[in-house]
Motif scaffolding. Structure first.
Motif, mmCIF file in Angstrom:
data_model
loop_
_atom_site.group_PDB
_atom_site.id
_atom_site.type_symbol
_atom_site.label_atom_id
_atom_site.label_comp_id
_atom_site.label_asym_id
_atom_site.label_seq_id
_atom_site.Cartn_x
_atom_site.Cartn_y
_atom_site.Cartn_z
ATOM 1 N N GLY A 54 0.779 -1.214 0.000
ATOM 2 C CA GLY A 54 0.000 0.000 0.000
ATOM 3 C C GLY A 54 0.817 1.273 0.000
ATOM 4 O O GLY A 54 0.249 2.371 -0.061
ATOM 5 N N VAL A 55 2.141 1.154 0.098
ATOM 6 C CA VAL A 55 3.042 2.315 0.084
ATOM 7 C C VAL A 55 3.939 2.211 -1.141
ATOM 8 O O VAL A 55 4.392 1.122 -1.509
ATOM 9 N N THR A 56 4.201 3.347 -1.797
ATOM 10 C CA THR A 56 5.008 3.378 -3.010
ATOM 11 C C THR A 56 6.320 4.105 -2.761
ATOM 12 O O THR A 56 6.325 5.219 -2.217
ATOM 13 N N LEU A 57 7.426 3.483 -3.155
ATOM 14 C CA LEU A 57 8.745 4.119 -3.158
ATOM 15 C C LEU A 57 9.185 4.270 -4.603
ATOM 16 O O LEU A 57 9.393 3.281 -5.298
ATOM 17 N N THR A 58 9.320 5.517 -5.059
ATOM 18 C CA THR A 58 9.755 5.814 -6.415
ATOM 19 C C THR A 58 11.160 6.401 -6.356
ATOM 20 O O THR A 58 11.402 7.349 -5.594
ATOM 21 N N VAL A 59 12.076 5.856 -7.144
ATOM 22 C CA VAL A 59 13.465 6.310 -7.124
ATOM 23 C C VAL A 59 13.797 6.942 -8.462
ATOM 24 O O VAL A 59 13.949 6.261 -9.481
ATOM 25 N N ASP A 72 10.071 1.308 -7.307
ATOM 26 C CA ASP A 72 9.815 1.711 -8.687
ATOM 27 C C ASP A 72 10.928 2.652 -9.143
ATOM 28 O O ASP A 72 11.128 3.725 -8.554
ATOM 29 N N LEU A 73 11.653 2.267 -10.210
ATOM 30 C CA LEU A 73 12.728 3.068 -10.759
ATOM 31 C C LEU A 73 12.213 3.871 -11.953
ATOM 32 O O LEU A 73 11.522 3.322 -12.808
#
Length: 208
Positions: free
Chosen positions: A186-191, A206-207
């Motif tokens: 439920g949490v998004t980490l975008t790099v 997510d790159l």
């Protein structure tokens, strides 16, 4: 919830600060409740100073269970309050206590592309838990991502992201050995920048 200098976001709801440069001076400068999230997203400068008092208050009071995200192009200065006998307040973190144990710090995520100066009051942590009275060590420093004086960004502790986070372009975040980063369901980490190191990453990243 947020106190002095901030709108009330409602329990557990993220509060976003954005807009022109501003300065806050209160005790504490900003008060975040134990189940709330505060997002500071300012283009310009923000100065938060805790008034001196008994005991010293944090510049940003962030107890265990609360979360702070600093992002965007904000130049942030935070100063904890001073008090005698080394009972100063943390720059960002839990309360100091003269009558028992200090208060643990919540999750601090520093991802601004501009400079930060975060300073505790006399004897206090820049980011971390508050001191207690005689016989008590400083309370737990919590988890998060810190920005060093050399411009590096480092994960400390076993960080579980409490909200969606984007690591901006040109920001390298390092997870060193003994530390970890967990991205829960439920949490998004975008790099958009860089994420590396010898620590542990659990969950989807997510790159872009």
């Amino acid at each position: 919830q947020c106190g002095a200098g901030a709108d009330d976001p409602g329990l557990g709801q993220p509060d976003r600060h954005g807009g022109a440069s501003s300065s806050i001076n209160a005790a504490p400068g900003i008060d975040v409740s134990s189940s709330a999230e505060l997002i500071i997203d300012v283009t310009g400068t923000l100065s938060v100073t805790a008034s001196d008092g008994s005991p010293g208050a944090p510049g940003i009071h962030l107890p265990n269970g609360a979360a702070l995200l600093v992002q965007g192009e904000v130049s942030l200065t935070v100063k904890g309050g001073n008090y005698s006998n080394n009972y100063g307040g943390a720059g960002i973190g839990g309360n100091t206590s003269e009558n028992g144990p200090g208060e643990a710090c919540g999750t601090v995520l520093i991802l601004t592309t501009e400079g930060t100066t975060i300073t505790g009051g006399e004897g206090a942590a820049d980011i971390g838990g508050g001191y207690g009275n005689t016989g008590y060590d400083r309370a737990d420093n919590g988890t998060g991502i810190r920005k060093g004086e050399d411009g590096t960004y480092t994960v400390y502790g076993d960080l579980e992201l409490p909200m969606d986070v984007t690591i901006p372009k040109d920001i390298p975040v390092t997870i060193s050995t003994g530390n970890s980063l967990t991205v829960p369901e439920g949490v998004t980490l975008t790099v958009a920048g860089k994420l590396d190191g010898d620590g542990t990453v659990v969950g989807r990243v997510d790159l872009v």
